[in-house]
Design an enzyme around this catalytic site. Sequence first.
Site, PDB file in Angstrom:
ATOM      1  N   HIS A 155       0.819  -1.218   0.000  1.00 12.27           N
ATOM      2  CA  HIS A 155       0.000   0.000   0.000  1.00 12.27           C
ATOM      3  C   HIS A 155       0.852   1.267   0.000  1.00 12.27           C
ATOM      4  O   HIS A 155       0.358   2.340  -0.313  1.00 12.27           O
ATOM      5  CB  HIS A 155      -0.916   0.008   1.229  1.00 12.27           C
ATOM      6  CG  HIS A 155      -2.030  -1.000   1.135  1.00 12.27           C
ATOM      7  ND1 HIS A 155      -3.333  -0.656   0.860  1.00 12.27           N
ATOM      8  CD2 HIS A 155      -2.033  -2.346   1.247  1.00 12.27           C
ATOM      9  CE1 HIS A 155      -4.091  -1.738   0.825  1.00 12.27           C
ATOM     10  NE2 HIS A 155      -3.318  -2.791   1.070  1.00 12.27           N
ATOM     11  N   ASP A 356       3.926   9.223  -1.008  1.00 13.00           N
ATOM     12  CA  ASP A 356       2.703   8.524  -0.588  1.00 13.00           C
ATOM     13  C   ASP A 356       2.424   7.406  -1.583  1.00 13.00           C
ATOM     14  O   ASP A 356       2.604   7.607  -2.790  1.00 13.00           O
ATOM     15  CB  ASP A 356       1.527   9.516  -0.606  1.00 13.00           C
ATOM     16  CG  ASP A 356       0.519   9.256   0.507  1.00 13.00           C
ATOM     17  OD1 ASP A 356       0.449   8.099   0.965  1.00 13.00           O
ATOM     18  OD2 ASP A 356      -0.179  10.197   0.902  1.00 13.00           O
TER      19      ASP A 356
HETATM   20  P1  ADQ Z   1      -2.829   6.123   4.694  1.00 14.13           P
HETATM   21  O1  ADQ Z   1      -1.411   6.564   4.893  1.00 14.13           O
HETATM   22  O2  ADQ Z   1      -3.608   5.960   5.922  1.00 14.13           O
HETATM   23  O3  ADQ Z   1      -2.920   4.801   3.840  1.00 14.13           O
HETATM   24  P2  ADQ Z   1      -4.662   7.585   2.795  1.00 14.13           P
HETATM   25  O4  ADQ Z   1      -4.610   6.902   1.497  1.00 14.13           O
HETATM   26  O5  ADQ Z   1      -4.695   9.055   2.667  1.00 14.13           O
HETATM   27  O6  ADQ Z   1      -3.436   7.288   3.740  1.00 14.13           O
HETATM   28  O7  ADQ Z   1      -5.947   7.098   3.554  1.00 14.13           O
HETATM   29  C1  ADQ Z   1      -6.353   7.683   4.726  1.00 14.13           C
HETATM   30  C2  ADQ Z   1      -7.819   7.350   4.982  1.00 14.13           C
HETATM   31  O8  ADQ Z   1      -8.106   7.753   6.297  1.00 14.13           O
HETATM   32  C3  ADQ Z   1      -8.758   8.094   4.047  1.00 14.13           C
HETATM   33  O9  ADQ Z   1      -9.848   7.282   3.740  1.00 14.13           O
HETATM   34  C4  ADQ Z   1      -9.187   9.290   4.895  1.00 14.13           C
HETATM   35  O10 ADQ Z   1     -10.469   9.791   4.609  1.00 14.13           O
HETATM   36  C5  ADQ Z   1      -9.147   8.708   6.285  1.00 14.13           C
HETATM   37  N1  ADQ Z   1      -8.834   9.782   7.245  1.00 14.13           N
HETATM   38  C6  ADQ Z   1      -7.715  10.521   7.303  1.00 14.13           C
HETATM   39  N2  ADQ Z   1      -7.821  11.440   8.266  1.00 14.13           N
HETATM   40  C7  ADQ Z   1      -9.039  11.301   8.817  1.00 14.13           C
HETATM   41  C8  ADQ Z   1      -9.764  11.957   9.844  1.00 14.13           C
HETATM   42  N3  ADQ Z   1      -9.272  13.008  10.483  1.00 14.13           N
HETATM   43  N4  ADQ Z   1     -10.993  11.538  10.148  1.00 14.13           N
HETATM   44  C9  ADQ Z   1     -11.513  10.513   9.474  1.00 14.13           C
HETATM   45  N5  ADQ Z   1     -10.901   9.846   8.495  1.00 14.13           N
HETATM   46  C10 ADQ Z   1      -9.679  10.238   8.168  1.00 14.13           C
HETATM   47  C11 ADQ Z   1      -1.992   3.904   3.213  1.00 14.13           C
HETATM   48  C12 ADQ Z   1      -0.963   4.556   2.277  1.00 14.13           C
HETATM   49  C13 ADQ Z   1      -1.674   5.376   1.214  1.00 14.13           C
HETATM   50  C14 ADQ Z   1      -2.677   4.503   0.458  1.00 14.13           C
HETATM   51  C15 ADQ Z   1      -3.574   3.760   1.423  1.00 14.13           C
HETATM   52  C16 ADQ Z   1      -4.443   2.730   0.701  1.00 14.13           C
HETATM   53  O11 ADQ Z   1      -0.062   5.360   3.025  1.00 14.13           O
HETATM   54  O12 ADQ Z   1      -0.721   5.921   0.298  1.00 14.13           O
HETATM   55  O13 ADQ Z   1      -3.466   5.328  -0.381  1.00 14.13           O
HETATM   56  O14 ADQ Z   1      -2.818   3.043   2.395  1.00 14.13           O
HETATM   57  O15 ADQ Z   1      -3.663   1.843  -0.027  1.00 14.13           O
END
Ligand code: ADQ
Length: 469
Positions: A155, A356
């Site tokens: 991921h 990312d």
């Molecule tokens: P993450 O590093 O966690 O995931 P991301 O892809 O941005 O990063 O996903 C975060 C999720 O958490 C999103 O669905 C977002 O809406 C939710 N989220 C973030 N802050 C929040 C908050 N304050 N309240 C509620 N929800 C919140 C890892 C990798 C990424 C990759 C994903 C999926 O680092 O690059 O996209 O896995 O593979």
Amino acid sequence: MGRLIVISNRAPSVDGSGDSGGLVVALKDALAQNGGLWIGCAPEQTDTPAPELVVHHRPDFDIGLFELEPELYRDYYLGYSNSVLWPALHGRVDLIDVQPRYAAAYRDVARRVAGLVAKVVREDDLIWVHDYQMIPLAHELKALGVTCRIGFFLHIPFPDLQTFKAIPDWQNLSEWLADHDLLGFQTQRDLGNMIQIFRHTLRGELRANGNMGIGGREIVMGCFPISIDVGGFRRLAEEGAADTPPPALPRLIGVDRLDYSKGLPQRLAGYETFLADNAAFLGQVALVQIAPPTRDDVDAYKAIRSELELMSGQINGRFGTVDWTPVQYIHRAIPRDELAVLFRLSSVGLVTPLFDGMNLVAKEFVAAQDPADPGVLILSQFAGAAEEMREALIINPHDPQDIAQAIRTALDMPLTERVERHQALYAHLEKHDVGHWSAAFLDRLRAVDRISPDGVAPFPGMTPWSRTG
Ligand code: ADQ
């Protein structure tokens, strides 16, 4: 057809709460066929872990939890996974904290999980392993004689060779990765780095069909950009926004886990530059930054939290007035339906990671917009999402001037251009939602030809190159 067995550090909840997250939505159907199983770490640690998987039956699929002692969990999860692998794979080798017990715990957990999985797996099952916490699992499973197809999806980003070699265990990691039948990455960038590393470390040869030949075996590799439940998220936003008043001022929004990879200080520096350069916008916009703390026990995460609190205080002190707060910084998670509405009622989405894997917030922001009056996405060139989302305003997060200029461009952008950009972004997302992602990966895994190019079937538990660990 066999079952699907998904293995990740965390499993979905036993009672189904929190299922709306994209991964569960994406895998539910495939798991529901033939009695699938999702294996993950139990949420609570214990000094007396069960000798078997603790299985909970849900109506759609089973959850199998493995239990770990508190110290083992700490050294495996906060230690090796998040103080060595996470920083290294995000290119932050300066933040790696190498402790011998971390690597040992990481390997021990993989061995233990493999032992539990080997007891329940059947020959025709498909195993899909997720993410950097579980890289040695396929190796350990094969050593126990498990012969079913094993796919792995990373991921997070995969770095270049020089960065990878900063990890003390890099040879082992490379060999463990090569133990999978299918390796999936978010982007061409990551896939290219894996190819380079296999060539260098295991004398891998890239075949004409895109597979990697290593020691008489062929490993299928591919790029599978993850996505979200696009229609579901759009509906959440539409329904919630119907009875929510719009904000008093055009809103810029940032939503991230509080992590040094997300480029939050750089984002605030860009916003500060924008305010300093655009006096006409003072009192006319507001940035809402939502960033709940994660992995609070790791020092690097404490540091980023203090830095952000300091920066947002400085910007508010420098530009704020009695009636206007330029930055609203909220450090807690908020429910998905509220998030969807916040995105829909924002004029600009700020996604500025330094590195990312994908970044789902970028996709959620686009899915949530009103197609008749959409907001503008500002997206870092270093987010995996930038490979697909070319109609966003792509910026260099290290350059505050570039971020400031993009904020100005976004706020000034005429409606016709906003609509055109959004239409193109949304059309792509609609075709490539999270269901498309999981189906593409699973189809490739099912189609893996287990016979090597030399006509030799892989022999369980034996690999043709020497091991170092
Ligand atoms: P993450 O590093 O966690 O995931 P991301 O892809 O941005 O990063 O996903 C975060 C999720 O958490 C999103 O669905 C977002 O809406 C939710 N989220 C973030 N802050 C929040 C908050 N304050 N309240 C509620 N929800 C919140 C890892 C990798 C990424 C990759 C994903 C999926 O680092 O690059 O996209 O896995 O593979």
